[in-house]
Design a protein around this motif. Sequence first.
Motif, PDB file in Angstrom:
ATOM      1  N   ALA A   9       0.677  -1.089  -0.006  1.00 43.59           N
ATOM      2  CA  ALA A   9      -0.055   0.114   0.042  1.00 43.59           C
ATOM      3  C   ALA A   9       0.858   1.364   0.037  1.00 43.59           C
ATOM      4  N   ARG A  10       1.813   1.173   0.745  1.00 39.97           N
ATOM      5  CA  ARG A  10       2.687   2.480   0.811  1.00 39.97           C
ATOM      6  C   ARG A  10       3.662   2.495  -0.524  1.00 39.97           C
ATOM      7  N   THR A  11       4.107   1.438  -1.152  1.00 34.21           N
ATOM      8  CA  THR A  11       4.666   1.630  -2.425  1.00 34.21           C
ATOM      9  C   THR A  11       3.853   2.113  -3.357  1.00 34.21           C
ATOM     10  N   LEU A  12       2.625   1.452  -3.636  1.00 28.63           N
ATOM     11  CA  LEU A  12       1.656   1.800  -4.555  1.00 28.63           C
ATOM     12  C   LEU A  12       1.188   3.476  -4.324  1.00 28.63           C
ATOM     13  N   LYS A  13       1.067   3.987  -3.136  1.00 27.03           N
ATOM     14  CA  LYS A  13       0.535   5.344  -2.884  1.00 27.03           C
ATOM     15  C   LYS A  13       1.789   6.205  -3.285  1.00 27.03           C
ATOM     16  N   LYS A  14       3.069   6.060  -3.182  1.00 24.41           N
ATOM     17  CA  LYS A  14       4.272   6.762  -3.678  1.00 24.41           C
ATOM     18  C   LYS A  14       4.192   6.808  -5.216  1.00 24.41           C
ATOM     19  N   LYS A  15       3.818   5.641  -5.886  1.00 27.45           N
ATOM     20  CA  LYS A  15       3.830   5.419  -7.382  1.00 27.45           C
ATOM     21  C   LYS A  15       2.536   6.477  -7.741  1.00 27.45           C
ATOM     22  N   VAL A  16       1.542   6.504  -7.303  1.00 29.74           N
ATOM     23  CA  VAL A  16       0.350   7.370  -7.610  1.00 29.74           C
ATOM     24  C   VAL A  16       0.872   8.787  -7.272  1.00 29.74           C
ATOM     25  N   ASP A  17       1.242   8.952  -6.206  1.00 29.64           N
ATOM     26  CA  ASP A  17       1.808  10.407  -5.862  1.00 29.64           C
ATOM     27  C   ASP A  17       2.961  11.102  -7.008  1.00 29.64           C
ATOM     28  N   ARG A  37      -7.585  -3.954  -5.275  1.00 30.17           N
ATOM     29  CA  ARG A  37      -8.498  -2.740  -5.211  1.00 30.17           C
ATOM     30  C   ARG A  37      -8.587  -2.401  -3.526  1.00 30.17           C
ATOM     31  N   SER A  38      -8.122  -3.105  -2.610  1.00 31.32           N
ATOM     32  CA  SER A  38      -8.064  -3.006  -1.353  1.00 31.32           C
ATOM     33  C   SER A  38      -6.831  -1.876  -0.936  1.00 31.32           C
ATOM     34  N   LEU A  39      -5.997  -2.137  -1.931  1.00 32.52           N
ATOM     35  CA  LEU A  39      -4.764  -1.351  -1.336  1.00 32.52           C
ATOM     36  C   LEU A  39      -4.881  -0.056  -2.337  1.00 32.52           C
ATOM     37  N   CYS A  40      -5.654   0.284  -3.157  1.00 30.83           N
ATOM     38  CA  CYS A  40      -5.599   1.300  -3.877  1.00 30.83           C
ATOM     39  C   CYS A  40      -5.744   2.421  -2.887  1.00 30.83           C
ATOM     40  N   PRO A  41      -4.890   3.691  -3.272  1.00 30.33           N
ATOM     41  CA  PRO A  41      -4.999   4.906  -2.266  1.00 30.33           C
ATOM     42  C   PRO A  41      -6.556   5.387  -2.278  1.00 30.33           C
ATOM     43  N   SER A  42      -6.928   5.869  -1.289  1.00 32.40           N
ATOM     44  CA  SER A  42      -8.326   6.317  -1.236  1.00 32.40           C
ATOM     45  C   SER A  42      -8.791   7.368  -1.971  1.00 32.40           C
ATOM     46  N   LEU A  63     -11.481   9.130 -18.514  1.00 34.45           N
ATOM     47  CA  LEU A  63     -10.662   9.657 -17.186  1.00 34.45           C
ATOM     48  C   LEU A  63      -9.391  10.141 -17.730  1.00 34.45           C
ATOM     49  N   ILE A  64      -8.733   9.403 -18.645  1.00 33.27           N
ATOM     50  CA  ILE A  64      -7.333   9.852 -19.259  1.00 33.27           C
ATOM     51  C   ILE A  64      -7.595  10.840 -20.365  1.00 33.27           C
ATOM     52  N   THR A  65      -8.764  11.029 -20.794  1.00 32.77           N
ATOM     53  CA  THR A  65      -8.888  12.478 -21.698  1.00 32.77           C
ATOM     54  C   THR A  65      -9.519  13.689 -20.963  1.00 32.77           C
ATOM     55  N   SER A  66      -9.770  13.556 -19.835  1.00 32.32           N
ATOM     56  CA  SER A  66     -10.200  14.777 -19.072  1.00 32.32           C
ATOM     57  C   SER A  66      -9.109  15.996 -19.003  1.00 32.32           C
ATOM     58  N   ALA A  67      -9.681  16.940 -18.665  1.00 33.38           N
ATOM     59  CA  ALA A  67      -8.688  17.986 -18.486  1.00 33.38           C
ATOM     60  C   ALA A  67      -7.540  17.905 -17.449  1.00 33.38           C
ATOM     61  N   GLU A  68      -8.182  17.357 -16.334  1.00 34.08           N
ATOM     62  CA  GLU A  68      -7.245  17.226 -15.188  1.00 34.08           C
ATOM     63  C   GLU A  68      -6.595  15.880 -15.208  1.00 34.08           C
ATOM     64  N   PRO A  69      -5.416  15.554 -14.991  1.00 31.28           N
ATOM     65  CA  PRO A  69      -4.868  14.277 -14.989  1.00 31.28           C
ATOM     66  C   PRO A  69      -5.349  13.465 -14.136  1.00 31.28           C
ATOM     67  N   PRO A  70      -5.819  12.325 -14.262  1.00 34.59           N
ATOM     68  CA  PRO A  70      -6.351  11.351 -13.040  1.00 34.59           C
ATOM     69  C   PRO A  70      -5.330  10.949 -12.051  1.00 34.59           C
ATOM     70  N   ARG A  71      -5.722  10.548 -10.859  1.00 36.49           N
ATOM     71  CA  ARG A  71      -5.126   9.616  -9.930  1.00 36.49           C
ATOM     72  C   ARG A  71      -5.619   8.277 -10.060  1.00 36.49           C
ATOM     73  N   LEU A  72      -5.008   7.273 -10.869  1.00 34.83           N
ATOM     74  CA  LEU A  72      -5.566   6.081 -11.324  1.00 34.83           C
ATOM     75  C   LEU A  72      -4.698   5.057 -11.163  1.00 34.83           C
ATOM     76  N   VAL A  73      -5.245   3.746 -10.605  1.00 33.36           N
ATOM     77  CA  VAL A  73      -4.600   2.530 -10.420  1.00 33.36           C
ATOM     78  C   VAL A  73      -5.244   1.732 -11.537  1.00 33.36           C
ATOM     79  N   ILE A  74      -4.509   0.975 -12.529  1.00 34.74           N
ATOM     80  CA  ILE A  74      -5.331  -0.074 -13.249  1.00 34.74           C
ATOM     81  C   ILE A  74      -4.622  -1.233 -13.097  1.00 34.74           C
TER      82      ILE A  74
END
Length: 824
Positions: A9-17, A37-42, A63-74
């Motif tokens: 969870a910590r590593t994934l959050k750093k990646k998303v950040d 899904r359970s480890l995805c940042p809130s 999500l990926i075509t919106s003006a604002e870049p998303p915080r997304l885990v695939i």
Amino acid sequence: MSKLREYLARTLKKKVDGHGIVVWVDDHREYGAEVARSLCPSDALFAAWDGSWYALRREIEPLITSAEPPRLVIYQPTKTPKEDPLAEVRDAGTEWKVRLATLLKDALKGELSPARLDEIARQARTLDEAEAALPAGEIVEVPLQAALRASEPIELALRILADSTDGVLDADNRWDDARRFLQRAFGGEPRGTGDALRNAVFRHLVLVELEEALGPLPENLGLGPGLADREQRRRARELLARWRRDLDRLSTYRDLAVRAEGDLGLNGALEWDDRVADLDTVPLLEELALGRAVALLQRGDFQAAGELARKRKQSLWVRASVPEAREWQPRWHAVESLIRLASNLSANPVPRNVSAGEILRWYATSGWLVDQAHRHCEAALSDLRDYGHLDGPIVEVRRAYERWLEALLDRFAEAMEQGLDSGLPRQSEVHKTYVAPGEGVTAYIWVDALRYELGHELAEALRGTHSEVEISVAVATPPTITPVGMASLLPRAERGLGLSLSSKGEVEVFVDGLPVRTVQDRVNLVRAAHGQVVDFVLTELFDKSENALRKQIGSARLVIVRSQEIDEAFESDHTAAAWRYVKEIRELLVRATARLAAAGVERFVIASDHGFLILSRPLGPERTIEPLGGEGELHRRCWVGRGGTTSPSVMRFALADFEVAGDLDLVVPRGLAMFGVAGARRFLHGGLSPQELVVPVIVVRAHLAAPAAGGKVTVRVAGDRITTGVFSASVQFEADLFTTERHVRVSARDGRGREVAKVVAGEGYDDQNGFIRLRGAKPQVLTFRLTESLTKGDRVTLHVYESDTDRLLAKARPAEVVTDVGVD
């Protein structure tokens, strides 16, 4: 959350950040979509490939075509195809891939050895399997966990040693894994398979527990150097402790313990040591503890003896459903009763050089405790198959009680020659003082032979049902026989009692000049004073519904209840059975008050006609006094009449000395003796002793304890089967906000409704009133002993009732009797 998940969870959050979009590639499917899904940042969105790249693209496109870049885990649980549908997504964010082996080394570096981490990595295929191995640290084989469906070391060991898992271990060829695990977890040198392995490991566990308590064992028993380190010893003790608490595995523990005791030759190799007072590793410890308790008893160290007995009563071999409990439960109960009697004899010596009144007041204050302890002791001894090592202590304690009793009767007889001015209320004042005021609907209960110590027990039991219970003392009218005592409880008795002889030489009783010859005469005299009166025999109260009782009582203000059960039980001279029956009568009286209270009775006055002497053995010819002659009526402890001779072994009084009208004399034996009259020779009354003269008066303000506001009660027979004459059950009370404890009784009945077993020991069980105190969420183990023989195929059902209302609280699943079980 496990440390592995926390690290992910910590590593994934750093990646998303850092990247916004993270494509988590798990092409070996070591984690799974739900874990991801359970480890995805809130604060991030989540999407997962589920077999269709097209569906995934359609889901994430907005999500990926919106003006604002998303915080997304695939989450991608498959290999990336050559023509990558997510190429631009990866370019916009980052791809992340972490193999399970890498995760283990990174997340648990320094906590487990590299060898152990490599072992888990080799054997675990998924995060779940790796996590299952973690609680066992360095000791558990992952495939073994999977095969036996257990990961925690103690539970895994129990699956191998206590459960029927040989077939699983055979099929998966896991015996090597099992031996390796057992050696790592508990030390020793496990060998073999099946029973051979179990016996070897159990012997090792026994030696560990004994050595931890006693220090180095004799050379022929010692574990040897290096066979168990500190952690393995701790884990071994924990395993045995949990095993002994597990009702469903007790039979395997018992069988292995008996076998280990013999294989190790413990009998003869071990001697008693106070450091094993709390251990119940093997049944031999009961034998050693018994010898120690007897030695303490005989040297007068009652406190230490009693403490040891209390500890041993909690032992597996005493309280659980093992065959040994059939011997040890009654034996330790008997030991405890012997100690209590010896202690009370020591604490309550007979007063010297005091008046008869002072002796009676002493008896009413504390002397009665000795007689109560004696009765309890005899009741406990009646449950023993044989006395065995207790034979000597039993003889000694019984002799001590007889010496105490003789001293009391001799000194009281000497004091009586100076008069009986006790300063205590008289029995003839009971009606005037307690019943005549007529406070609400009152039940006046006449209990034949309810002596003072029994009255204290009854009062204590009534306090579990009613909030206001008071016990007082009264001095019975001599002679202490039923016609006189019952007449003394009647209206106008305070004006005077009289005795005369009929033309047949039989004693006749008069109350204020009115003859009272029969039970109906007594009831008529009460009716004359109170008007409408309803009269019951005790057992009738249980034949009617509460509505029927209420209707029968109607507008009456006084209810009479008559009980002769105690007197009848002891007069039969079947004393061994009577010891037990008296306890049941007390419970009947308590339940009777509850039923009458439910039917509208507001107050109870419970009184007795006389007390009694009860002995461990019948009086012999040397204590039998020949008839006196003259004209009169002879009982075992008194003669009432005129004339006759007076020997030095008796005392003669004019009944007028006791404010009883008439010209008759009362002759009673001095000390512990009786006249030669047919009947019981251990149950005696009619004379002048504190036990015969001091009677209780119990006043109860009817108030049924309010039904518990809530909380759930459950009950279960261990293993849902009965194999021996002793079995265990667990009762559990789940408290709620308003109710933290309950007092209950448990009934065991077969398919025909017969009571077939009784509780004899257990957590929260009060062996004096028969109730169980339930409190806390932990299951409480009760031990039952069969009272009726059962046949294979019979079924026994436990019912739990609220002690004060008899309301059914719980019912167990019927337990099957798997073999014929006889009752001695």
